[in-house]
Every structure is written in C-alpha cells, then in structure tokens.
Design an enzyme around this catalytic site. Structure first.
Site, mmCIF file in Angstrom:
data_model
loop_
_atom_site.group_PDB
_atom_site.id
_atom_site.type_symbol
_atom_site.label_atom_id
_atom_site.label_comp_id
_atom_site.label_asym_id
_atom_site.label_seq_id
_atom_site.Cartn_x
_atom_site.Cartn_y
_atom_site.Cartn_z
ATOM 1 N N ASP A 157 -1.530 4.486 -6.289
ATOM 2 C CA ASP A 157 -0.085 4.439 -6.017
ATOM 3 C C ASP A 157 0.648 5.636 -6.588
ATOM 4 O OD1 ASP A 157 -1.166 1.523 -6.098
ATOM 5 O OD2 ASP A 157 0.652 1.520 -4.866
ATOM 6 N N GLY A 209 0.863 -1.178 0.000
ATOM 7 C CA GLY A 209 0.000 0.000 0.000
ATOM 8 C C GLY A 209 0.900 1.230 0.000
ATOM 9 N N ALA A 210 0.603 2.172 -0.906
ATOM 10 C CA ALA A 210 1.532 3.276 -1.153
ATOM 11 C C ALA A 210 1.943 4.048 0.119
ATOM 12 C CB ALA A 210 0.926 4.210 -2.193
ATOM 13 N N GLN A 244 -5.698 -8.902 -2.534
ATOM 14 C CA GLN A 244 -5.696 -7.939 -1.416
ATOM 15 C C GLN A 244 -7.107 -7.595 -0.950
ATOM 16 O OE1 GLN A 244 -3.758 -7.672 -4.121
ATOM 17 N NE2 GLN A 244 -1.853 -6.581 -3.714
ATOM 18 N N LYS A 270 -3.849 -0.590 -8.460
ATOM 19 C CA LYS A 270 -3.761 -2.048 -8.624
ATOM 20 C C LYS A 270 -4.383 -2.505 -9.940
ATOM 21 C CE LYS A 270 -2.104 -4.307 -6.465
ATOM 22 N NZ LYS A 270 -0.678 -4.660 -6.750
#
Ligand code: MRU
Length: 366
Positions: A243, A54-55, A202, A254
């Site tokens: 992201d 996760g960014a 995810q 994603k």
C-alpha cells in the site's frame, strides 16, 4: 483477467458514458454483484466500505470520483472539496493521494467548462496506465519465477502470497499475482499458497477466487501456516503487494505481512514486493511515518461467510463484550525485503535501489 470465463476489469465506464461500474468486493466470492457509482459520495462510500479495495484500485476509483464530482459542479471550490473528501476515506494506500494530486494538477489550470471531459479522460488514462504497469510488473517478476523453475525439474514453483494483491486490487493483472498469471500462461508449473488473511480474509475470499477463475493451482492456508511450510522447503518464493513503499524501501502492506517476511528471512526464502510507481511515497524515508489504518473491532470479532442455504452472513467468534484491536496494515522493514518488482524492473528495497529505476526522482526523495 477472467470472470466466469469472460475477460473483465474491476472498474469501468458504464454505457451512458459517465457513471462508473465496479465489482462489489464485499460479497465476493459468494456473489458477483456489480454496483454503479453516480456521485462523488458513491465513490467515497465504495472506497471506505471496501466495495473496492487494494491500493491501485482505490486510486483509480478516487480519480473517477473526481470526474463524478466535476459533473455535478466543476468550480474550483468543488474540485478542492472532492479531492479533500476522497483523500480521507482510507489513510494507508498512498495511491489514493497520488491519483487525487494528479487529478487536481490536471484540472486546476483548466477553464471550468473544460473540466468534466478532461476529468474523465484523465481518470481513464490512470486506469489504462495501471493495467500496463501491472502487465510489466508481471513480465519483470516472470524472470524470477523462470529462474526458480529451472532448478525444479518440472515440479511446480511454490509461491506464497498474503492478502489480495491480484487483479481485484488493481484494474487488471494485479501486482503480486501478475508474475504468477504470466508464468501460468507461459506453461511454467506454479502453485500458490494463499494466506487466508484475517480479519477480512482477502486471501480466502478474493485471491483464491481469482486464481480459481483463471485456473491457477493454489491451496488456501491459515495465516499461521506459512512459517511451517517455509521450514519444510515447500515455499520457493514469497510475493506480496503493498500500500505504500517509502523512499528508503520500507513496505506497508496488509497486517501479517511482516510476520511472513520474518519467517522468510529465517528460512532463506526470497521475499519480493510487487508495486507500481504510484505506490512509492518519495516524501517519507521511514516506515514508522506511514499512517496505519485502524479499523473497527467488529472485523476481528466476527467472520463473514456463506451459510448452507446460500445466504451470506456474519457470525461472532468470541464472547460478547471481548475488546479487540484491528490495525489493518503493518510495516516490513527494507532489510527483510529481497527486492521490489516494479514496472521498470527489479531493484533493492533501498533509496539507492529505487533511484536506480526512477532517477528522475532524485530531487523528490525525502
Ligand atoms: O485493506 P485492503 O484490502 O485494501 O488491503 C489491500 C492490500 O494490503 C494489498 O496487498 C495492497 O493494497 C496491494 S494491492 C495490489
């Protein structure tokens, strides 16, 4: 947010005051496994192996990674090495570069013997700042959900999300999930369609887990089901994380996000992207210039899950020898994005929209 009923974060300083604790996300939801990072190599491994992902969380982990590196050696050469070494662990989330540049700018001008304390202080501040940004993203997104709820006569607002842009992807609250948690906590009925998000799932493993932990009504759906539910008016709103957003408003997220945006556009479903300012890459204009991480074929050829005896195992889903490709992200063009939900407010996905919220970046934008 809550883990087994206890307010928790994804990353923390351990009691010794220097080592760094994380939740090992590769084993969720089947096992709650906490890992301690003691070296910059540990931090790099956690990022690359997706123990953290996760960014925003990648950025915070990298910041603590620099602090761990400074503890071993605070020289100019060690600082330079740590920044470069951590930066290459994952290419798409720009928060990684952002956090490392921030750490370098904070530490480089200082005397070597002042760097360790300053590194921990700055990494801690980046983490706290992330929590506050996510909370504000939630408040700004809450207004959108409230508006939709008013038209629904007490029926739940159906929100579709892809991947995990929840508190597990940040330090707390999440980006895409923050408005959802705030709406739920405010008593607004919501229901979340959770895309499973192949290949690493995810959504199935992480988003479903955290929504369940917080008591938010949700249903897991196969990645291919979103368009069907949109056609049937069963989706009021899509919110995803990102992201990297370019200065022109294109959005990397994603793999599979683009297809959801196309389906939303075709069905007039509002498609919003939630992000903190650390996810904006002012240095590039077009999504085509965003580096897309290509991950191993094994993630496509296998799935991980829990066996009936409780063991976590990986099983093959295709014939041995089948080749596979695994681009981890795709780019949704700005024209398909209804708006960007940031900590400063909601804006159009465009250079003009972004600059209306971040006017100080006028000279930085590509
Ligand atoms: O490969 P991952 O799990 O790191 O990808 C995560 C995502 O794509 C998230 O949606 C994105 O980082 C936003 S997180 C708030």
């Amino acid at each position: 947010m809550k883990l087994d009923g206890v307010p928790s974060r994804t990353i923390w300083l351990e009691r010794d005051g220097w080592s760094v604790g994380i939740l090992n996300q590769t084993l969720l939801p089947h096992k709650i496994d906490r890992v301690t990072l003691r070296t910059v190599e540990d931090a790099a491994h956690a990022i690359k192996s997706m123990q953290v992902r996760g960014a925003p969380l990648i950025g915070v982990t990298a910041a603590y990674g620099v602090a761990l590196a400074m503890r071993a050696d605070a020289s100019d050469a060690a600082l330079d090495h740590a920044v470069k070494f951590l930066a290459v662990q994952r290419p798409t989330a720009v928060n990684l570069r952002w956090a490392l540049e921030d750490m370098r700018a904070t530490l480089a001008p200082l005397a070597v013997n002042a760097r360790v304390a300053a590194a921990y202080a700055r990494a801690g501040a980046i983490a706290e700042d992330d929590v506050e940004m996510c909370r504000h993203i939630g408040l700004n997104g809450l207004a959108l959900i409230k508006d939709l709820a008013e038209k629904k006569d007490g029926r739940p607002v159906n929100i579709l999300t892809h991947c995990n842009a929840g508190w597990l992807a940040c330090v707390d609250w999440g980006t895409a999930t923050s408005p959802i948690y705030q709406a739920h906590d405010a008593g607004i009925p919501v229901h979340v369609w959770v895309d499973e998000t192949r290949p690493r799932n995810q959504g199935a493993a992480l988003t479903a887990f955290e929504l369940l932990q917080h008591g938010v009504p949700h249903s897991l759906i196969a990645d291919n089901a979103g368009g069907h539910f949109m056609q049937r008016d069963d989706v009021d709103l899509v919110i995803v994380g990102t992201d990297r957003v370019t200065a022109g408003g294109d959005v990397a997220n994603k793999i599979g996000t683009y297809l959801k945006a196309l389906a939303a556009h075709d069905n007039a479903v509002p498609f919003y992207v939630a992000l903190p300012y650390s996810t904006i890459d002012w240095s590039i204009e077009k999504g085509a210039d965003i580096p897309i991480e290509e991950r191993g074929a094994d993630e496509v050829l296998n799935v991980q899950g829990r066996l009936s005896n409780g063991d976590i195992a990986s099983v093959a889903i295709s014939p041995e020898g089948t080749p596979a490709r695994n681009p981890a992200f795709d780019v949704t063009p700005a024209r398909l994005v209804t708006g960007l939900i940031t900590e400063r407010g909601v804006c159009a996905a465009s250079r003009q929209g972004l600059l209306s919220l971040y006017p100080e970046k006028k000279s930085a934008a590509a």
